[in-house]
Scaffold this motif. Structure first.
Motif, mmCIF file in Angstrom:
data_model
loop_
_atom_site.group_PDB
_atom_site.id
_atom_site.type_symbol
_atom_site.label_atom_id
_atom_site.label_comp_id
_atom_site.label_asym_id
_atom_site.label_seq_id
_atom_site.Cartn_x
_atom_site.Cartn_y
_atom_site.Cartn_z
ATOM 1 N N ASP A 338 0.854 -1.183 0.000
ATOM 2 C CA ASP A 338 0.000 0.000 0.000
ATOM 3 C C ASP A 338 0.897 1.242 0.000
ATOM 4 O O ASP A 338 1.962 1.231 0.619
ATOM 5 C CB ASP A 338 -0.897 -0.011 1.245
ATOM 6 C CG ASP A 338 -2.052 0.958 1.094
ATOM 7 O OD1 ASP A 338 -3.048 0.557 0.467
ATOM 8 O OD2 ASP A 338 -1.929 2.097 1.569
ATOM 9 N N HIS A 339 0.489 2.280 -0.696
ATOM 10 C CA HIS A 339 1.367 3.442 -0.787
ATOM 11 C C HIS A 339 0.579 4.726 -1.001
ATOM 12 O O HIS A 339 -0.559 4.710 -1.465
ATOM 13 C CB HIS A 339 2.402 3.257 -1.897
ATOM 14 C CG HIS A 339 1.812 2.936 -3.244
ATOM 15 N ND1 HIS A 339 1.344 1.696 -3.570
ATOM 16 C CD2 HIS A 339 1.628 3.707 -4.330
ATOM 17 C CE1 HIS A 339 0.895 1.695 -4.807
ATOM 18 N NE2 HIS A 339 1.043 2.913 -5.295
ATOM 19 N N ILE A 340 1.190 5.805 -0.596
ATOM 20 C CA ILE A 340 0.653 7.140 -0.866
ATOM 21 C C ILE A 340 1.692 7.863 -1.711
ATOM 22 O O ILE A 340 2.823 8.059 -1.273
ATOM 23 C CB ILE A 340 0.421 7.940 0.428
ATOM 24 C CG1 ILE A 340 -0.525 7.180 1.367
ATOM 25 C CG2 ILE A 340 -0.151 9.320 0.104
ATOM 26 C CD1 ILE A 340 -0.647 7.836 2.742
ATOM 27 N N ASN A 341 1.334 8.217 -2.922
ATOM 28 C CA ASN A 341 2.263 8.967 -3.763
ATOM 29 C C ASN A 341 2.144 10.441 -3.385
ATOM 30 O O ASN A 341 1.225 11.125 -3.804
ATOM 31 C CB ASN A 341 1.914 8.793 -5.246
ATOM 32 C CG ASN A 341 2.069 7.355 -5.704
ATOM 33 O OD1 ASN A 341 2.538 6.501 -4.965
ATOM 34 N ND2 ASN A 341 1.680 7.103 -6.921
ATOM 35 N N HIS A 342 3.110 10.915 -2.586
ATOM 36 C CA HIS A 342 3.024 12.316 -2.179
ATOM 37 C C HIS A 342 3.403 13.259 -3.306
ATOM 38 O O HIS A 342 2.952 14.385 -3.348
ATOM 39 C CB HIS A 342 3.979 12.580 -0.999
ATOM 40 C CG HIS A 342 3.564 11.889 0.247
ATOM 41 N ND1 HIS A 342 2.416 12.225 0.921
ATOM 42 C CD2 HIS A 342 4.133 10.873 0.931
ATOM 43 C CE1 HIS A 342 2.309 11.450 1.989
ATOM 44 N NE2 HIS A 342 3.328 10.613 2.012
ATOM 45 N N ASP A 345 2.171 11.416 -9.792
ATOM 46 C CA ASP A 345 0.912 10.911 -10.345
ATOM 47 C C ASP A 345 1.232 9.685 -11.193
ATOM 48 O O ASP A 345 2.284 9.632 -11.824
ATOM 49 C CB ASP A 345 0.247 11.968 -11.235
ATOM 50 C CG ASP A 345 -0.465 13.041 -10.424
ATOM 51 O OD1 ASP A 345 -0.284 13.075 -9.193
ATOM 52 O OD2 ASP A 345 -1.197 13.848 -11.030
ATOM 53 N N GLU A 346 0.327 8.713 -11.234
ATOM 54 C CA GLU A 346 0.606 7.490 -11.994
ATOM 55 C C GLU A 346 -0.564 7.105 -12.887
ATOM 56 O O GLU A 346 -1.722 7.127 -12.480
ATOM 57 C CB GLU A 346 0.973 6.334 -11.058
ATOM 58 C CG GLU A 346 -0.144 5.956 -10.129
ATOM 59 C CD GLU A 346 0.177 4.745 -9.254
ATOM 60 O OE1 GLU A 346 1.193 4.787 -8.554
ATOM 61 O OE2 GLU A 346 -0.600 3.787 -9.284
ATOM 62 N N VAL A 347 -0.207 6.774 -14.117
ATOM 63 C CA VAL A 347 -1.175 6.286 -15.108
ATOM 64 C C VAL A 347 -0.734 4.888 -15.511
ATOM 65 O O VAL A 347 0.452 4.671 -15.782
ATOM 66 C CB VAL A 347 -1.185 7.202 -16.353
ATOM 67 C CG1 VAL A 347 -2.038 6.601 -17.459
ATOM 68 C CG2 VAL A 347 -1.659 8.598 -15.994
ATOM 69 N N PHE A 368 -5.876 5.901 -13.352
ATOM 70 C CA PHE A 368 -5.117 7.102 -12.996
ATOM 71 C C PHE A 368 -5.209 7.284 -11.487
ATOM 72 O O PHE A 368 -6.301 7.430 -10.937
ATOM 73 C CB PHE A 368 -5.707 8.322 -13.723
ATOM 74 C CG PHE A 368 -5.138 9.640 -13.253
ATOM 75 C CD1 PHE A 368 -3.773 9.814 -13.113
ATOM 76 C CD2 PHE A 368 -5.975 10.701 -12.953
ATOM 77 C CE1 PHE A 368 -3.250 11.029 -12.671
ATOM 78 C CE2 PHE A 368 -5.472 11.918 -12.527
ATOM 79 C CZ PHE A 368 -4.099 12.086 -12.389
ATOM 80 N N HIS A 369 -4.066 7.219 -10.831
ATOM 81 C CA HIS A 369 -3.999 7.465 -9.395
ATOM 82 C C HIS A 369 -3.172 8.728 -9.180
ATOM 83 O O HIS A 369 -1.957 8.743 -9.406
ATOM 84 C CB HIS A 369 -3.356 6.275 -8.667
ATOM 85 C CG HIS A 369 -4.227 5.051 -8.676
ATOM 86 N ND1 HIS A 369 -3.849 3.863 -8.101
ATOM 87 C CD2 HIS A 369 -5.463 4.829 -9.173
ATOM 88 C CE1 HIS A 369 -4.817 2.964 -8.248
ATOM 89 N NE2 HIS A 369 -5.801 3.532 -8.912
ATOM 90 N N ALA A 370 -3.836 9.789 -8.781
ATOM 91 C CA ALA A 370 -3.141 11.048 -8.522
ATOM 92 C C ALA A 370 -2.442 10.961 -7.167
ATOM 93 O O ALA A 370 -2.686 10.055 -6.373
ATOM 94 C CB ALA A 370 -4.135 12.205 -8.538
ATOM 95 N N SER A 374 -4.142 7.255 -0.221
ATOM 96 C CA SER A 374 -3.552 5.936 0.000
ATOM 97 C C SER A 374 -4.201 4.919 -0.936
ATOM 98 O O SER A 374 -5.416 4.905 -1.091
ATOM 99 C CB SER A 374 -3.786 5.532 1.451
ATOM 100 O OG SER A 374 -3.393 4.195 1.656
ATOM 101 N N HIS A 375 -3.394 4.102 -1.567
ATOM 102 C CA HIS A 375 -3.949 3.032 -2.383
ATOM 103 C C HIS A 375 -2.966 1.871 -2.431
ATOM 104 O O HIS A 375 -1.783 2.016 -2.132
ATOM 105 C CB HIS A 375 -4.309 3.514 -3.785
ATOM 106 C CG HIS A 375 -3.125 3.924 -4.605
ATOM 107 N ND1 HIS A 375 -2.579 5.172 -4.547
ATOM 108 C CD2 HIS A 375 -2.382 3.234 -5.491
ATOM 109 C CE1 HIS A 375 -1.557 5.257 -5.373
ATOM 110 N NE2 HIS A 375 -1.396 4.090 -5.951
ATOM 111 N N GLY A 376 -3.487 0.753 -2.807
ATOM 112 C CA GLY A 376 -2.677 -0.457 -2.886
ATOM 113 C C GLY A 376 -3.469 -1.534 -3.590
ATOM 114 O O GLY A 376 -4.430 -1.253 -4.302
HETATM 115 FE FE LIG Z 1 0.138 3.308 -7.080
#
Ligand SMILES: [Fe+2]
Length: 430
Positions: A338-342, A345-347, A368-370, A374-376
């Motif tokens: 699980d991670h938070i991209n501080h 941005d990821e596509v 698309f996860h800006a 938190s996501h995983g």
């Molecule tokens: Fe991610």
């Protein structure tokens, strides 16, 4: 749009084409003899029909004319025709709506505030049109624009994109991309890189040609630094395929469009614009097969996707998720943490197979996860992986996906908003 194209195509199909290899392969002179760049080819080595008095050198440069390591690169194009012969009357602007109504320019569009949340987009439906008219930008910032195109028809003109490099990833279908350097085959699973300013035309050879598209406004892509793993890591320079010169010396009516600051300008030519009889230098379009990407793995620990970096741009990188063995060490995690991209941005574009951290990943769909939330992995993706590892021991993660990670926030385009799968943020609760 009123355009003209009256030429022969450069190759019958993608499998007809021959290449030379190398990231910076030099001396692609197609049988011509010359001493060095800035020295015109020996007149006795010119192809039949070429007037020695008409041959000209043209430079296509990156980083200007000033050498600086990692920035400067030059292609030396030897043309069989004298320089520009257009007239002011032959230059006209063309409305974006008539060429590429959904291709947005990240440098001029500007950012828009939007919610930070997971987003997903379905595979694009095919519609009649060419690769540029059907190109849809989904995300953009000052460094890149990211989108898809699915086309049925050849481009009726040649394009010079003066805004950025075009990186295509062929998801489905087949075709040829004609360039002034020579043709490159568009085949499933290949990346095709067209440096800024290179003249090109995309010709599909299947009922539809579906490509992921990344426009790079910064300096040319670099191979990432592979550090202690060595020069051959991830992929080798021999895996880079560069075109050989292929020219057409015929007269005829041709339109060349130049894209600059997102606007299109048309130039009319009275001869085929692919008149390069040989080229030299360290700047050229190329293609690279994702199957030649060799991921770094660890049996004990999950390796973050930065290890999959394939092309490094200014402010973003393009990564390839390729088949690799799952982690098998005791208590190792077989899916991402699980991670938070501080600050990223990821596509992700799903090309083939079930993506290891998702409950489902339809081919051609994108997420698309800006930054900021938190996501995983989906819970059922984790359980699926643990169950399979218990049952089989080790196994191979198969399939392919392409990820783009950006330093600057991405803005979601109005077109992307119109096709978004709005239930996706709820998918972690299922
Ligand atoms: Fe991610």
């Amino acid at each position: 749009m009123d355009t003209k194209y009256s030429g022969q195509r450069q190759a019958k199909n993608a499998s007809d084409i021959t290449y030379v290899t190398g990231w910076c392969y030099q001396n692609q002179l197609n049988g011509l003899r010359t001493g060095a760049p800035h020295v015109l080819p020996d007149p006795n080595s010119l192809p039949p029909g070429v007037d020695p008095a008409a041959v000209r050198e043209q430079e296509l440069t990156r980083g200007g004319f000033v050498p600086s390591p990692g920035r400067h690169a030059t292609a030396y194009l030897y043309r069989a025709r004298q320089g520009p012969r257009w007239t002011r009357d032959g230059i006209r602007t063309i409305a974006n709506d008539d060429v590429a109504p959904h291709w947005l320019n990240g440098r001029t569009e500007g950012a828009r505030p939007q919610a930070s949340m997971p987003r997903k987009y379905p595979r694009l439906s095919a519609s009649k049109g060419d690769a540029v008219s059907n190109l849809r930008t989904l995300f953009h910032n000052q460094d890149t624009a990211i989108g898809v195109t699915v086309c049925t028809d050849p481009m009726p003109y040649f394009l010079r994109n003066a805004d950025g490099d075009d990186l295509f990833f062929v998801h489905d279908g087949e075709g040829v991309i004609e360039t002034e350097f020579g043709p490159l085959g568009l085949e499933r699973g290949y990346y095709v890189w067209i440096p800024r300013g290179t003249l090109y035309r995309i010709v599909p050879d299947s009922p539809q040609l579906y490509m992921f598209h990344i426009e790079n406004y910064g300096e040319r892509f670099q191979k990432p630094d592979t550090g202690i793993t060595g020069d051959a890591a991830l992929y080798y320079h021999r895996n880079i395929q560069v075109p050989t010169a292929c020219y057409d010396l015929s007269d005829g009516a041709y339109t060349v469009l130049v894209k600059q600051a997102g606007a299109f300008t048309a130039y009319e030519f009275d001869h085929h614009p692919c008149d390069v009889i040989g080229w030299d230098g360290d700047l050229a379009p190329f293609r690279f097969n994702a199957e030649d990407f060799k991921p770094i793995t660890s049996w004990r620990a999950h390796i973050p996707p930065s290890a999959y970096c394939t092309f490094l741009g200014d402010g973003f990188e393009v990564c390839t998720f390729a088949p690799r063995p799952v982690e098998t060490g005791e208590r190792s995690l077989p899916v991402p943490f699980d991670h938070i991209n501080h600050d990223r941005d990821e596509v992700i574009f799903f090309h083939e197979g079930l993506f290891f951290s998702k409950d489902k990943s339809e081919a051609g769909a994108m997420t698309f996860h800006a930054r900021g939330f938190s996501h995983g992995p989906h819970e059922n993706a984790l359980q699926r992986a643990l169950d399979r590892r218990d049952a089989e021991g080790g196994y191979m993660l198969d399939g392919y996906a392409v990820m783009v990670e950006t330093n600057l926030p991405l803005t979601v385009s109005p077109w992307a908003e119109s096709v978004e799968e709005t239930d996706y943020p709820n998918s972690w609760r299922r």
